[in-house]
Structure formats: structure tokens, C-alpha cells
Design a protein around this motif. Structure first.
Motif, mmCIF file in Angstrom:
data_model
loop_
_atom_site.group_PDB
_atom_site.id
_atom_site.type_symbol
_atom_site.label_atom_id
_atom_site.label_comp_id
_atom_site.label_asym_id
_atom_site.label_seq_id
_atom_site.Cartn_x
_atom_site.Cartn_y
_atom_site.Cartn_z
ATOM 1 N N LEU A 151 2.166 5.638 -10.380
ATOM 2 C CA LEU A 151 1.629 5.367 -9.072
ATOM 3 C C LEU A 151 2.309 4.288 -8.274
ATOM 4 O O LEU A 151 2.839 4.503 -7.063
ATOM 5 N N ILE A 152 2.817 3.160 -9.159
ATOM 6 C CA ILE A 152 3.125 2.078 -8.313
ATOM 7 C C ILE A 152 4.786 2.418 -8.029
ATOM 8 O O ILE A 152 5.131 2.057 -7.000
ATOM 9 N N GLY A 153 5.372 3.212 -8.688
ATOM 10 C CA GLY A 153 6.485 3.586 -8.324
ATOM 11 C C GLY A 153 6.756 4.457 -7.216
ATOM 12 O O GLY A 153 7.642 4.276 -6.257
ATOM 13 N N PHE A 154 5.743 5.483 -6.987
ATOM 14 C CA PHE A 154 5.627 6.403 -6.031
ATOM 15 C C PHE A 154 5.354 5.593 -4.615
ATOM 16 O O PHE A 154 5.868 5.607 -3.433
ATOM 17 N N TRP A 155 4.560 4.507 -4.807
ATOM 18 C CA TRP A 155 4.059 3.638 -3.657
ATOM 19 C C TRP A 155 5.079 2.659 -3.097
ATOM 20 O O TRP A 155 5.308 2.589 -1.921
ATOM 21 N N PHE A 156 5.652 1.944 -4.087
ATOM 22 C CA PHE A 156 6.343 0.757 -3.928
ATOM 23 C C PHE A 156 7.814 0.945 -4.277
ATOM 24 O O PHE A 156 8.498 -0.327 -4.099
ATOM 25 N N GLY A 157 8.252 1.984 -4.718
ATOM 26 C CA GLY A 157 9.757 1.994 -4.933
ATOM 27 C C GLY A 157 9.766 1.421 -6.625
ATOM 28 O O GLY A 157 8.873 1.579 -7.311
#
Length: 299
Positions: A151-157
Motif C-alpha cells: 500500500l505504501i508503494g501504491f500511495w507514495f511510490g
């Protein structure tokens, strides 16, 4: 004659019961100094003995448990030194990755300090705030970080900001819990004294609660410092874009079956965690002194 004997016996008993400082013209302090020197030697010798035991165990696993064709899984210490630490290109890669990991680690740790202390201060002011906010801190600690990484990767790159967020999430809870414990550990009589003098909430917080909480706060910092290193490496393993850190380097060496280089990177990562722990322990002693640790010195 009986009185003389009785007096002598009483003198002997008094001499036995007398404190050591009063016997033999002050030789007891010399004995204590010798014991302290012996304790310092033991403090050095014991870790060295454990280190020697670990090295011996390493050699035993490499040469006794592993077949010659599988020793790349755990190369002996001399191979790690010659093929990794003494190899210029390998150490250049490790040095660059170490610097990138240090930047992520301390950026995330600094943000976690600000958020954690602010969170704990708000909860320390009223029971309603503590009951409302503390369960979310516990939930944040209980959620597996690996479940949040996608989720962190989807939201913040997948670059520097995402790695920093992982560090913050991993290292936040010890700061919140230790700071809250320290702020709430002030004796009730001291609170009543401040109340008698008409001290406001801000004065009570800055001049009473924070000084009393400093040992607990720095204990939380030391725990979170090591966790922040773990967060930086975990973020590297999953966010493989941007500048490579120690996590990406570990994964690359693992996939290429480069055992000495892999073990060298693991050792460097462990040393980074140890150094950050020591640094915050030293800063804690500078900030609060040794007044809360006098019982250990007396023992």
C-alpha cells in the motif's frame, strides 16, 4: 581478669562489627578499587569470550556441518575478510549502500521522534485522550509491516519517501509508549506541589513531567534507532527503485550466491544498528546524566 577478657572480646566483636573503612587504616578503599578494576576487566573479557565462541561456532558450522560443495552458504570468516572487506569494488558498493541506508534511517527516526513525542504528550494530558489514541498506537505496532508495504508503494511510490515511511511505522511505537510511561511516572506529591504553587499545564509539562521522563524517552530512542535500521533495510528489499541501500545489496548478493559479500553486508548492517544504539545511549547520558543509574554503580 574476667573483665579484661570480656573487654578484649568486646573489642574484638567491635572490630569485627566495625565498617571496613575503619579497619587497617583505610585499606578497604584499596580493595574496592581492585574490585572495580576487576569488574572493568570482566566487562571487556566477557564480550570477547562470547565473540570468540561465536567465531568458533561459525567455523564449526562451515567445516563440520556443511559439505565442501555447500560452504558458499556460510563461508568461513577469512573468506569474508579477503573476498569482501579487502576487495575494493565490493567495499565501494557497500559504502554507497550504507550511506543511502543511513540517510533513510535517520530521516525516518527524526520524524518518528517528533510524531511519537507529540502523540504521547497529547495522551498524557487527559485520560480521555489516552483511551482514544493509545489503541491506535497498539494497532499500528501489531499490523505486520510487510502487509502495509504494498500500500505504501501504491500511495507514495517506491523511492526515498516510501522507505522513510516504513522506518517511521516500525520505529514509532517504542517512542510513544516509553514517552507516555515517563510522563505519567511523576510522583503524585510532586504534582500536588505544583498545584499548590498554581502552576499551569504547560509549566507542569516542561518543568516536571519532561525532566522526569527523559530516561524513559531516551530508552525509547535507543530501541527505535535499531528498529529504524531494520525499516530502512526492509524498505530497500521491497522498494527496489532509486538509489540502492543495504537491503537491495543484500538481495543482489543472495540471488547471485555471493556468500562472502552477503555476509559482509550483513555484518555492516548489524554494525550500523549497534552504532546507532550506542550513540543514543551516549546522548541519553549527556541529557539526563547518571543520577537514575546510581544503584548499579553502588552494586
Amino acid at each position: 581478669m574476667t573483665d579484661v577478657v570480656t573487654g578484649t572480646e568486646q573489642g574484638t566483636e567491635a572490630a569485627v562489627a566495625a565498617p571496613p573503612e575503619l579497619i587497617a587504616g583505610g585499606t578497604a578503599p584499596l580493595v574496592r578499587r581492585k574490585r572495580r578494576r576487576g569488574g572493568k576487566l570482566m566487562d571487556i573479557a566477557a564480550p570477547l569470550a562470547v565473540f570468540a565462541g561465536l567465531i568458533g561456532l561459525w567455523y564449526a558450522v562451515t567445516y563440520l556441518l556443511l559439505d565442501p560443495g555447500r560452504r558458499f552458504l556460510m563461508p568461513p570468516p577469512q573468506d569474508v575478510i579477503t573476498e569482501a572487506f579487502l576487495d575494493g569494488p565490493t567495499m565501494e558498493k557497500i559504502g554507497e549502500a550504507l550511506w543511502n541506508t543511513i540517510q533513510v534511517t535517520f530521516t525516518g527516526l527524526a520524524i518518528a521522534m517528533v510524531i511519537g513525542i507529540s502523540w504521547a504528550v497529547v495522551m498524557s494530558q487527559t485520560k480521555v485522550a489516552e483511551r482514544s489514541l493509545f489503541p491506535y498506537a497498539v494497532a499500528l505496532q501489531c499490523i505486520p509491516i510487510l502487509a502495509l508495504v504494498p500500500l505504501i508503494g501504491f500511495w507514495f511510490g517506491y523511492d526515498f519517501p516510501a522507505r522513510v515511511i516504513v522506518c517511521v511505522l516500525i520505529s514509532l511505537f517504542p517512542i510513544v509508549s516509553n514517552t507516555l510511561f515517563g510522563l505519567q511516572s511523576v510522583d503524585r506529591s510532586q504534582h500536588e506541589l505544583f498545584t499548590l504553587h498554581g502552576a499551569g499545564r504547560l509549566t507542569r509539562l516542561t518543568k516536571l513531567q519532561f525532566p522526569a521522563a527523559m530516561p524513559a524517552i531516551f530508552a525509547g530512542f535507543r530501541i527505535s534507532a535499531g528498529l529504524s535500521v531494520v525499516g530502512a533495510i526492509v524498505g530497500d528489499v521491497f522498494f527496489r527503485q532509486g538509489e540502492a541501500g543495504l537491503g537491495i545489496l543484500l538481495d543482489n548478493f543472495r540471488s547471485r550466491l555471493q556468500g562472502p559479500e552477503l555476509f559482509a553486508t550483513i555484518i555492516v548492517a548489524a554494525l550500523l544498528g549497534i552504532v546507532t544504539f550506542i550513540v543514543f545511549g551516549w546522548l541519553g547520558k549527556l541529557a539526563v546524566g547518571r543520577w537514575y543509574d546510581t544503584s548499579r554503580d553502588a552494586a
